[in-house]
Design an enzyme around this catalytic site. Structure first.
Site, PDB file in Angstrom:
ATOM      1  N   GLU A  26     -78.134  -9.300 -42.418  1.00 55.12           N
ATOM      2  CA  GLU A  26     -77.475  -9.369 -41.084  1.00 55.12           C
ATOM      3  C   GLU A  26     -76.709 -10.555 -40.830  1.00 55.12           C
ATOM      4  O   GLU A  26     -75.887 -10.651 -39.979  1.00 55.12           O
ATOM      5  CB  GLU A  26     -78.395  -9.260 -39.616  1.00 55.12           C
ATOM      6  CG  GLU A  26     -78.961  -7.861 -39.539  1.00 55.12           C
ATOM      7  CD  GLU A  26     -79.894  -7.299 -40.758  1.00 55.12           C
ATOM      8  OE1 GLU A  26     -80.301  -7.852 -41.517  1.00 55.12           O
ATOM      9  OE2 GLU A  26     -80.187  -6.047 -40.664  1.00 55.12           O
ATOM     10  N   HIS A  70     -68.888 -14.678 -52.845  1.00 55.48           N
ATOM     11  CA  HIS A  70     -68.578 -15.723 -51.907  1.00 55.48           C
ATOM     12  C   HIS A  70     -67.916 -17.198 -53.020  1.00 55.48           C
ATOM     13  O   HIS A  70     -68.789 -17.498 -53.824  1.00 55.48           O
ATOM     14  CB  HIS A  70     -69.547 -16.198 -51.138  1.00 55.48           C
ATOM     15  CG  HIS A  70     -69.072 -17.301 -50.071  1.00 55.48           C
ATOM     16  ND1 HIS A  70     -68.468 -16.969 -48.972  1.00 55.48           N
ATOM     17  CD2 HIS A  70     -69.205 -18.721 -49.956  1.00 55.48           C
ATOM     18  CE1 HIS A  70     -68.007 -18.231 -48.368  1.00 55.48           C
ATOM     19  NE2 HIS A  70     -68.592 -18.896 -48.966  1.00 55.48           N
ATOM     20  N   ASP A 125     -73.204 -14.663 -44.870  1.00 54.01           N
ATOM     21  CA  ASP A 125     -73.837 -15.230 -46.399  1.00 54.01           C
ATOM     22  C   ASP A 125     -75.184 -15.760 -46.429  1.00 54.01           C
ATOM     23  O   ASP A 125     -75.196 -16.825 -46.945  1.00 54.01           O
ATOM     24  CB  ASP A 125     -72.578 -16.426 -46.618  1.00 54.01           C
ATOM     25  CG  ASP A 125     -71.216 -16.071 -46.530  1.00 54.01           C
ATOM     26  OD1 ASP A 125     -71.027 -14.888 -47.028  1.00 54.01           O
ATOM     27  OD2 ASP A 125     -70.412 -16.812 -45.919  1.00 54.01           O
ATOM     28  N   ASN A 141     -61.172  -9.632 -58.057  1.00 56.15           N
ATOM     29  CA  ASN A 141     -62.487  -9.215 -58.234  1.00 56.15           C
ATOM     30  C   ASN A 141     -62.834  -7.777 -58.449  1.00 56.15           C
ATOM     31  O   ASN A 141     -63.492  -7.459 -59.500  1.00 56.15           O
ATOM     32  CB  ASN A 141     -63.322  -9.666 -57.210  1.00 56.15           C
ATOM     33  CG  ASN A 141     -63.615 -11.228 -57.154  1.00 56.15           C
ATOM     34  OD1 ASN A 141     -64.293 -11.597 -58.195  1.00 56.15           O
ATOM     35  ND2 ASN A 141     -63.062 -12.038 -56.435  1.00 56.15           N
ATOM     36  N   ALA A 146     -65.774 -18.395 -62.466  1.00 61.51           N
ATOM     37  CA  ALA A 146     -67.096 -17.949 -61.938  1.00 61.51           C
ATOM     38  C   ALA A 146     -67.013 -16.718 -61.323  1.00 61.51           C
ATOM     39  O   ALA A 146     -67.645 -15.743 -61.821  1.00 61.51           O
ATOM     40  CB  ALA A 146     -67.321 -19.090 -60.806  1.00 61.51           C
ATOM     41  N   ASN A 191     -72.124  -9.239 -52.100  1.00 60.76           N
ATOM     42  CA  ASN A 191     -70.885  -9.752 -51.845  1.00 60.76           C
ATOM     43  C   ASN A 191     -70.373 -11.058 -52.730  1.00 60.76           C
ATOM     44  O   ASN A 191     -71.537 -11.683 -53.270  1.00 60.76           O
ATOM     45  CB  ASN A 191     -71.007 -10.579 -50.389  1.00 60.76           C
ATOM     46  CG  ASN A 191     -69.895 -11.200 -49.908  1.00 60.76           C
ATOM     47  OD1 ASN A 191     -68.965 -10.625 -49.941  1.00 60.76           O
ATOM     48  ND2 ASN A 191     -69.962 -12.454 -49.488  1.00 60.76           N
ATOM     49  N   LEU A 250     -69.395  -6.123 -41.306  1.00 59.88           N
ATOM     50  CA  LEU A 250     -69.937  -4.384 -41.512  1.00 59.88           C
ATOM     51  C   LEU A 250     -70.590  -4.016 -40.261  1.00 59.88           C
ATOM     52  O   LEU A 250     -71.371  -4.689 -39.709  1.00 59.88           O
ATOM     53  CB  LEU A 250     -70.943  -4.414 -42.808  1.00 59.88           C
ATOM     54  CG  LEU A 250     -70.212  -4.722 -44.217  1.00 59.88           C
ATOM     55  CD1 LEU A 250     -71.362  -4.692 -45.194  1.00 59.88           C
ATOM     56  CD2 LEU A 250     -69.226  -3.624 -44.435  1.00 59.88           C
TER      57      LEU A 250
END
Ligand code: GAR
Length: 207
Positions: free
Chosen positions: A148, A110, A151, A14, A180, A108, A94
């Site tokens: 927080e 996923h 995902d 990625n 994707a 992010n 994180l």
């Protein structure tokens, strides 16, 4: 110029899609200023160095406690002073402070259509194993802002990928990446660099 910090743990395909997007001009007005890996053996670090990008490893294993690791990580982020942080297969939670300071400036990728097959314990190949176990006909990938939760942040882009009858977790992972992930991650960055992504009431609007 949008300054990007990319965080990685593994192969870095990625990351490569973002490097290539910037080189080809499909991502405009953006520059990767630093790559951080938590894993010294991550091939992503080699990809970054090959592209002439500042790359460093900050591994929790090399610190006596989580607090010291977080301190080092935060210092490395502050030094880079990014406008956007991209988690491209980054498998470390994180520091809370980073999420607060960089609210709606951390994204992010996923490898599923959130809210399916996501949350704690769903990462990498495991996501595709679970999708095949459940027998879904369609899966895909999601780019979202990081909050927080795991995902749970506002969704920016999603792309669906059909599951084939003879798919293995490995073949599905590869197709989800090709069809994707490597498309929507650069697209999301291009949209953000163009100032087109707004978050309102936990939802993303693209202008
Ligand atoms: C990618 O499939 C990414 O979506 C996934 O890890 C892989 C990293 O591959 N991320 C997660 O599962 C996060 N929960 P890469 O290092 O080749 O980009």
């Amino acid at each position: 110029m949008l300054k990007i910090l990319v965080c990685v743990s593994g192969g870095g395909t990625n990351l490569q899609a973002v490097i290539d997007g910037i080189a080809k001009g499909t991502i405009e007005n953006a520059q990767i200023v630093r790559v951080i890996s938590n894993n010294r053996n991550s091939y992503a670090l080699t990809r970054a160095k090959t592209a002439g990008i500042d790359a460093l490893c900050i591994s929790p294993k090399e610190y006596s406690d989580r607090e010291q690791f977080h301190e080092s990580f935060l210092t490395a982020v502050e030094e880079a002073a990014p406008d956007l942080i991209v988690l491209a297969g980054f498998l470390v939670v994180l520091p809370q402070k980073l999420i607060e300071v960089y609210r709606n400036r951390i994204i992010n990728i996923h490898p599923s259509l959130i809210p399916s097959f996501c949350g704690t314990g769903f990462y990498g190949l495991k996501v595709h194993e679970k999708a095949l176990e459940r027998g879904v006909r369609v899966t895909g990938a999601t780019v979202h802002f990081v909050d927080e939760g795991t995902d749970t942040g506002p969704i920016i882009l999603q792309k669906a990928v059909a599951v084939e009858a003879d798919d293995t977790p490995e073949s599905l992972q590869q197709r989800v990446m090709e069809e994707a992930e490597w498309q929507i991650l650069p697209q999301a960055i291009q949209l953000i660099a163009g100032g087109r992504v707004k978050v309102n009431d936990g939802k993303v609007r693209i202008d």
